[in-house]
Design an enzyme around this catalytic site. Structure first.
Site, PDB file in Angstrom:
ATOM      1  N   PRO A   1       0.819  -1.210   0.000  1.00 21.57           N
ATOM      2  CA  PRO A   1       0.000   0.000   0.000  1.00 21.57           C
ATOM      3  C   PRO A   1       0.852   1.258   0.000  1.00 21.57           C
ATOM      4  O   PRO A   1       1.875   1.339   0.683  1.00 21.57           O
ATOM      5  CB  PRO A   1      -0.801  -0.132   1.304  1.00 21.57           C
ATOM      6  N   GLU A   2       0.430   2.243  -0.772  1.00 18.62           N
ATOM      7  CA  GLU A   2       1.109   3.526  -0.828  1.00 18.62           C
ATOM      8  C   GLU A   2       0.206   4.577  -0.195  1.00 18.62           C
ATOM      9  O   GLU A   2      -0.794   4.249   0.450  1.00 18.62           O
ATOM     10  CB  GLU A   2       1.491   3.849  -2.275  1.00 18.62           C
TER      11      GLU A   2
ATOM     12  N   LYS B   1       3.429   6.283   4.419  1.00 18.90           N
ATOM     13  CA  LYS B   1       2.793   4.975   4.496  1.00 18.90           C
ATOM     14  C   LYS B   1       2.555   4.519   5.941  1.00 18.90           C
ATOM     15  O   LYS B   1       2.079   3.414   6.162  1.00 18.90           O
ATOM     16  CB  LYS B   1       3.652   3.941   3.769  1.00 18.90           C
TER      17      LYS B   1
ATOM     18  N   HIS C   1      -6.175 -15.058   9.101  1.00 16.57           N
ATOM     19  CA  HIS C   1      -4.873 -14.503   9.465  1.00 16.57           C
ATOM     20  C   HIS C   1      -5.002 -13.368  10.480  1.00 16.57           C
ATOM     21  O   HIS C   1      -4.200 -12.431  10.472  1.00 16.57           O
ATOM     22  CB  HIS C   1      -4.153 -14.025   8.209  1.00 16.57           C
TER      23      HIS C   1
ATOM     24  N   ARG D   1       0.931 -12.244   5.473  1.00 18.79           N
ATOM     25  CA  ARG D   1       2.376 -12.476   5.333  1.00 18.79           C
ATOM     26  C   ARG D   1       3.175 -12.016   6.543  1.00 18.79           C
ATOM     27  O   ARG D   1       4.393 -12.224   6.588  1.00 18.79           O
ATOM     28  CB  ARG D   1       2.877 -11.759   4.067  1.00 18.79           C
TER      29      ARG D   1
ATOM     30  N   ARG E   1      12.567  -4.417  -8.707  1.00 18.65           N
ATOM     31  CA  ARG E   1      11.168  -4.138  -8.980  1.00 18.65           C
ATOM     32  C   ARG E   1      11.018  -4.006 -10.478  1.00 18.65           C
ATOM     33  O   ARG E   1      11.870  -4.424 -11.242  1.00 18.65           O
ATOM     34  CB  ARG E   1      10.725  -2.835  -8.291  1.00 18.65           C
TER      35      ARG E   1
END
Length: 292
Positions: A2-3, A61, A98, A118, A274
């Protein structure tokens, strides 16, 4: 990951749903979710229980919520990582697979859940800057303000950008120069500005630097209006809803698709482990370099 727009959507949800509520109890279901808490899970729960949550804040962020009733100058800080979700759920809703941390409130209403597949994200209670009304945690005090912050200094950013000895995309991802811009919105801002990602910052004119900042601000504002960018189910807002800006991306993720400006196929190049997406016609490779 997420940005800025995605994190801002979550911040607004927290401001609407948890501000002013008092924590009744805390459950830590996975110790990795609070690994940034030096004294561990029990200390994390003890520091939060009985506190009243303030209005959620954001820098780039990073999210945090100032705490009242825990002793002066502490905040609950959260980083979503690649798959973290802060969800406001009715207690009757079954636990997510999770689920890592649960906060219940004294009013018995909706609870706050931190879900992270994760476990790259996490929560912690941290000391804030002394006298800071925003309760900014000390660990992120060095991070620059972001383009949507009304206190962001446009002129100072443009001057610092042009003074750096680096390339333009690297500069956009430097969180000490400008925060909140990640791979997606960097590519989008560069496409709108007709700048190649490997363009040396020292070669930018003042108008080009100003235009790049304006385009970064514009694209993130547009993304924020539709809930951010979701490519899978991992990024959602506090109500579990995905964002829809992926439909409006001009460069990122559009390899081989025609440039919406000139029709040339968009290219993807490997860049710092990337990918960078760009139009080879609109965003010319710098003459002195051999970039993708």
């Amino acid at each position: 990951m997420p940005e800025l727009p995605e994190v801002e959507v979550v911040r607004r949800g927290l401001a609407n749903w948890v501000a002013g509520r008092t924590v009744a109890d805390v459950q830590v279901l996975h110790p990795r979710a609070v690994r940034r808490q030096p004294a561990g899970a029990a200390d994390f729960a003890a520091r939060l229980t009985g506190t009243t949550l303030g209005t959620a804040q954001r820098r780039g962020k990073y999210l945090w919520v100032p705490l009242a009733g825990s002793g002066a100058g502490f905040s609950l800080i959260g980083h979503l990582g690649m798959s973290g979700q802060l969800l406001v759920q009715d207690p009757s809703v079954p636990d997510e697979t999770h689920l890592r941390v649960r906060l219940r409130f004294t009013d018995g209403g909706r609870e706050l859940r931190f879900v992270d597949q994760r476990t790259f994200g996490g929560l912690a209670v941290e000391e804030a800057e002394d006298g800071d009304p925003e309760g900014t945690p000390l660990s992120i005090a060095h991070i620059a303000r972001d383009p949507l912050d009304p206190r962001f200094d446009d002129a100072a950013f443009a001057a610092a950008l042009r003074a750096k000895r680096t390339t333009v995309k690297r500069a956009l991802l430097d969180q000490t120069l400008i925060s909140g811009v990640g791979n997606i919105y960097a590519d989008e801002a560069l496409w709108r500005s007709r700048l190649h990602y490997d363009r040396p910052t020292a070669t930018l004119t003042r108008p080009q630097a100003a235009e790049l900042l304006a385009n970064a601000r514009e694209v993130m504002t547009a993304a924020l209006a539709v809930g951010g960018t979701s490519f899978d189910s991992l990024y959602v807002n506090v109500n579990g809803e995905s964002g829809y800006f992926s439909r409006d991306l001009d460069a990122y993720g559009r390899e081989h698709e025609p440039c919406r400006r000139c029709g040339t196929p968009i290219r993807r190049a490997a860049w710092m482990n990337r990918s960078s997406y760009f139009c080879p016609r609109c965003q010319r490779v710098p003459r002195a370099r051999n970039a993708g």
